[in-house]
Design a protein around this motif. Sequence first.
Motif, PDB file in Angstrom:
ATOM      1  N   ASP A 137       0.808  -1.229   0.000  1.00 20.75           N
ATOM      2  CA  ASP A 137       0.000   0.000   0.000  1.00 20.75           C
ATOM      3  C   ASP A 137       0.839   1.277   0.000  1.00 20.75           C
ATOM      4  O   ASP A 137       0.547   2.219   0.732  1.00 20.75           O
ATOM      5  N   PHE A 138       1.882   1.293  -0.817  1.00 16.30           N
ATOM      6  CA  PHE A 138       2.783   2.438  -0.797  1.00 16.30           C
ATOM      7  C   PHE A 138       2.355   3.552  -1.765  1.00 16.30           C
ATOM      8  O   PHE A 138       2.394   4.725  -1.419  1.00 16.30           O
ATOM      9  N   TYR A 139       1.968   3.163  -2.980  1.00 13.80           N
ATOM     10  CA  TYR A 139       1.676   4.186  -3.992  1.00 13.80           C
ATOM     11  C   TYR A 139       0.226   4.641  -3.964  1.00 13.80           C
ATOM     12  O   TYR A 139      -0.678   3.876  -3.630  1.00 13.80           O
ATOM     13  N   ALA A 140       0.042   5.903  -4.368  1.00 11.89           N
ATOM     14  CA  ALA A 140      -1.308   6.447  -4.451  1.00 11.89           C
ATOM     15  C   ALA A 140      -1.559   6.958  -5.859  1.00 11.89           C
ATOM     16  O   ALA A 140      -0.655   6.972  -6.690  1.00 11.89           O
ATOM     17  N   LEU A 141      -2.757   7.405  -6.116  1.00 10.69           N
ATOM     18  CA  LEU A 141      -3.101   7.826  -7.480  1.00 10.69           C
ATOM     19  C   LEU A 141      -2.247   9.000  -7.967  1.00 10.69           C
ATOM     20  O   LEU A 141      -1.982   9.109  -9.164  1.00 10.69           O
ATOM     21  N   GLU A 142      -1.786   9.884  -7.052  1.00 13.09           N
ATOM     22  CA  GLU A 142      -0.906  10.993  -7.482  1.00 13.09           C
ATOM     23  C   GLU A 142       0.372  10.441  -8.109  1.00 13.09           C
ATOM     24  O   GLU A 142       0.948  11.044  -9.024  1.00 13.09           O
ATOM     25  N   ASP A 143       0.834   9.296  -7.608  1.00  8.31           N
ATOM     26  CA  ASP A 143       2.070   8.703  -8.135  1.00  8.31           C
ATOM     27  C   ASP A 143       1.908   8.232  -9.586  1.00  8.31           C
ATOM     28  O   ASP A 143       2.857   8.197 -10.350  1.00  8.31           O
ATOM     29  N   VAL A 144       0.659   7.893  -9.919  1.00  8.36           N
ATOM     30  CA  VAL A 144       0.393   7.429 -11.291  1.00  8.36           C
ATOM     31  C   VAL A 144       0.801   8.511 -12.289  1.00  8.36           C
ATOM     32  O   VAL A 144       1.446   8.241 -13.298  1.00  8.36           O
ATOM     33  N   THR A 145       0.451   9.769 -11.976  1.00  6.26           N
ATOM     34  CA  THR A 145       0.770  10.874 -12.899  1.00  6.26           C
ATOM     35  C   THR A 145       2.283  10.976 -13.101  1.00  6.26           C
ATOM     36  O   THR A 145       2.759  11.147 -14.223  1.00  6.26           O
ATOM     37  N   ILE A 146       3.033  10.868 -12.006  1.00 11.45           N
ATOM     38  CA  ILE A 146       4.499  10.965 -12.128  1.00 11.45           C
ATOM     39  C   ILE A 146       5.026   9.791 -12.973  1.00 11.45           C
ATOM     40  O   ILE A 146       5.817   9.974 -13.889  1.00 11.45           O
ATOM     41  N   ALA A 147       4.526   8.587 -12.673  1.00 15.41           N
ATOM     42  CA  ALA A 147       4.967   7.407 -13.433  1.00 15.41           C
ATOM     43  C   ALA A 147       4.655   7.585 -14.914  1.00 15.41           C
ATOM     44  O   ALA A 147       5.461   7.243 -15.788  1.00 15.41           O
ATOM     45  N   GLN A 148       3.506   8.166 -15.219  1.00 14.12           N
ATOM     46  CA  GLN A 148       3.134   8.364 -16.625  1.00 14.12           C
ATOM     47  C   GLN A 148       4.053   9.393 -17.294  1.00 14.12           C
ATOM     48  O   GLN A 148       4.431   9.236 -18.448  1.00 14.12           O
ATOM     49  N   HIS A 149       4.445  10.454 -16.531  1.00 10.06           N
ATOM     50  CA  HIS A 149       5.390  11.438 -17.083  1.00 10.06           C
ATOM     51  C   HIS A 149       6.737  10.769 -17.389  1.00 10.06           C
ATOM     52  O   HIS A 149       7.332  10.990 -18.446  1.00 10.06           O
ATOM     53  N   VAL A 150       7.199   9.947 -16.439  1.00  8.95           N
ATOM     54  CA  VAL A 150       8.479   9.253 -16.642  1.00  8.95           C
ATOM     55  C   VAL A 150       8.376   8.349 -17.877  1.00  8.95           C
ATOM     56  O   VAL A 150       9.265   8.316 -18.727  1.00  8.95           O
ATOM     57  N   ALA A 151       7.238   7.634 -17.972  1.00  5.83           N
ATOM     58  CA  ALA A 151       7.042   6.733 -19.115  1.00  5.83           C
ATOM     59  C   ALA A 151       7.049   7.520 -20.423  1.00  5.83           C
ATOM     60  O   ALA A 151       7.614   7.078 -21.426  1.00  5.83           O
ATOM     61  N   GLU A 152       6.465   8.734 -20.377  1.00  3.80           N
ATOM     62  CA  GLU A 152       6.430   9.585 -21.578  1.00  3.80           C
ATOM     63  C   GLU A 152       7.844   9.955 -22.032  1.00  3.80           C
ATOM     64  O   GLU A 152       8.136   9.990 -23.222  1.00  3.80           O
ATOM     65  N   MET A 153       8.718  10.225 -21.033  1.00  4.12           N
ATOM     66  CA  MET A 153      10.099  10.601 -21.389  1.00  4.12           C
ATOM     67  C   MET A 153      10.889   9.399 -21.864  1.00  4.12           C
ATOM     68  O   MET A 153      11.747   9.486 -22.726  1.00  4.12           O
ATOM     69  N   LEU A 154      10.591   8.247 -21.234  1.00  7.21           N
ATOM     70  CA  LEU A 154      11.351   7.043 -21.569  1.00  7.21           C
ATOM     71  C   LEU A 154      10.999   6.477 -22.952  1.00  7.21           C
ATOM     72  O   LEU A 154      11.863   5.934 -23.645  1.00  7.21           O
ATOM     73  N   ALA A 155       9.720   6.621 -23.323  1.00  8.92           N
ATOM     74  CA  ALA A 155       9.241   5.929 -24.524  1.00  8.92           C
ATOM     75  C   ALA A 155      10.075   6.206 -25.787  1.00  8.92           C
ATOM     76  O   ALA A 155      10.579   5.267 -26.402  1.00  8.92           O
ATOM     77  N   PRO A 156      10.283   7.506 -26.170  1.00  4.57           N
ATOM     78  CA  PRO A 156      11.057   7.727 -27.404  1.00  4.57           C
ATOM     79  C   PRO A 156      12.497   7.242 -27.272  1.00  4.57           C
ATOM     80  O   PRO A 156      13.097   6.755 -28.235  1.00  4.57           O
ATOM     81  N   TYR A 157      13.043   7.351 -26.037  1.00  9.30           N
ATOM     82  CA  TYR A 157      14.414   6.915 -25.807  1.00  9.30           C
ATOM     83  C   TYR A 157      14.531   5.400 -26.011  1.00  9.30           C
ATOM     84  O   TYR A 157      15.396   4.905 -26.742  1.00  9.30           O
ATOM     85  N   VAL A 158      13.582   4.665 -25.378  1.00 11.95           N
ATOM     86  CA  VAL A 158      13.575   3.203 -25.494  1.00 11.95           C
ATOM     87  C   VAL A 158      13.385   2.806 -26.952  1.00 11.95           C
ATOM     88  O   VAL A 158      14.047   1.903 -27.474  1.00 11.95           O
ATOM     89  N   TYR A 159      12.494   3.520 -27.623  1.00 13.41           N
ATOM     90  CA  TYR A 159      12.198   3.211 -29.025  1.00 13.41           C
ATOM     91  C   TYR A 159      13.452   3.382 -29.891  1.00 13.41           C
ATOM     92  O   TYR A 159      13.809   2.523 -30.690  1.00 13.41           O
TER      93      TYR A 159
END
Length: 431
Positions: free
Chosen positions: A161-183
Motif C-alpha cells: 500500500d505504498f503508492y497512491a493515485l498521485e504517483d500514477v501521474t508521475i509514473a506516466q510522465h516518466v514513461a512519456e520521457m522514456l518511450a522515445p528513448y527506449v524506441y
Amino acid sequence: MSSLSFPSPRAAAAEPRPVLDPDAIFGHLLRISRALAGKLEFQAAIQAVSDELAEVLPHDHLDICILRRDDVHVAYEAGLHTDWGRHLHTVPVRRSPIRSVLLGDVPFLITGNAMEDPRFGFEGAFNDPIFSQRLRSRLHAPLLVRGEVIGAFSCSRHDADFYALEDVTIAQHVAEMLAPYVYALGAAEEARRLAIEEAEGRAREEGLRDGALRLTEELERERQRIGMDLHDGTLADLTRIARRLERLCESETAPREALEPIVDGLQRCMGELRQIIDDARPNVLELFGFAEGVEDFLGRALLEPRTGIAWRLDDASEGAVDALPAALRVALFRIVQEAVNNAAQHAGPSLIEVSVERVEEDGTPAIRIGVRDDGVGFMPMQQRRRVGGIRNMQTRARLVSAAFTLQRRADGQGTEMLLVLPVASAAGAVR
Ligand SMILES: Nc1ncnc2c1ncn2[C@@H]1O[C@H](COP(=O)(O)OP(=O)(O)O)[C@@H](O)[C@H]1O
Ligand SMILES: [Mg+2]
C-alpha cells in the motif's frame, strides 16, 4: 476501469511520505530527461532514472519491459537485480501480470499488494520477480510511441500500500520521457543486429565461394591426372592391342570379315579417348588465356571435316576473364566446352557462335558469355533422355555464383546458352 479496481489507500502505508511541491517534481523530471540524453547504454539509462526518481517516486525496484513483434517482452531493471533482468527473459504477453497495460487495455495499473492481487497471480502468470522478491506495491505505466504501446515502465516497493493515485501521474510522465528513448535504442539495436547478420551472411557466402573455387581447382587437378594416366596407360595399351589386331588381319589365316569391325570399333574408341585426354590435359587455356583456349577448343572440336560445322568467336572482353582467378576461368571454360559439345552433338547446326563480353547487370560489372547454335533447338525437359552435361554446367555456374540459362533462341533458330558472372563478387574471391 479495471486499473482502478485495485487501488490501495495511502492510509495503510507504514510511513507518511514528505509532500513534494510541483517545482521540485518538475526539476527531477527535467534532470531525468537530461540524464537520458547522455546515455547510450540501456542499463546506465535506467540507473540514472532510478537515482533521479528516488525522491519523487521512492522504489525498491524499477524495470522497463519492451514489446517485440513476436509477443514477448524483455526487461531492464534497476534497484534490485533479479534473475529476471540478468537473463533478459522473453515471455509471451498473455503470461505477463501487466498484460492489460501492454495490450493497451488500461492507461496504468496500480496495486497495493501484488502478491494477493488476482491480476498478478493468475494461473500460468510469469510473476517473477514480484513474488520471489516480495514486491508488493506496484505501479505500471505504458511506454507509448505514436499512440502505440511499445512497452511498460514499472516501479515497485516491498512494503504494501505504498503508492497512491498521485504517483500514477508521475509514473506516466516518466514513461512519456522514456518511450522515445527506449524506441530509439531498440531501433539502433535492431539496426546493429541486422548489420551483424548481413556481415555474417557475406562472410559465409565468401567462405562458400572460396571453398567452391578450391573444389574446382581440386577437380581440375584430378581431371588432368586422370587425363595423363589414360594417355600413358590405357591409350598406350589400346594402341598395342590395335597393332596386334591389324597384324592379325593381314595374315592369311585370320577371318578378315570378323576382325575388321573390331579394329574399326577399337579405333573409334581410341579417337574418343584421345579427345577426352586432349580436353583434360593442361592446355592452351592455361598457356595463352581464355579466348585462345576457347578458339583452340572450337578448332579441335569442330574443324574436323566430318562435322561440317562453322564457328565464330566474338571476344570483346578485353581480357576480363583472364583477370579472374585460374579456377574460375577453368570453370567458365568447362561450361563453354560442354555447351559447344552439346550443340555439335545434338543440334545438327551449320554455325556455332561463342561470344565473350563485358556488361553491366543491375549496375554491377559482369562478364557475359554466350554459346549459340542454329540447329534443331533445345527440346523440352520430358523429351530429353539425359541431362548429365547440363546439370554439370548448372552446378559449375552455381559454384562460381554465375547466372546460367539454356534455352531455345528468341528467333526460334536453335539454342542459346548464357552465362553471366558478376565481376565484383568474383574479384572478391581472389585472395
Ligand atoms: N544445343 C542443343 N540443341 C539441341 N538439343 C540440346 C542442345 N544441348 C542439349 N540438348 C539436349 O539436352 C540433352 C541433355 O544434354 P546433356 O545434359 O549435355 O547430356 P548429353 O549431352 O550427354 O546427352 C541432350 O541429349 C539433347 O537432347
Ligand atoms: Mg552433353
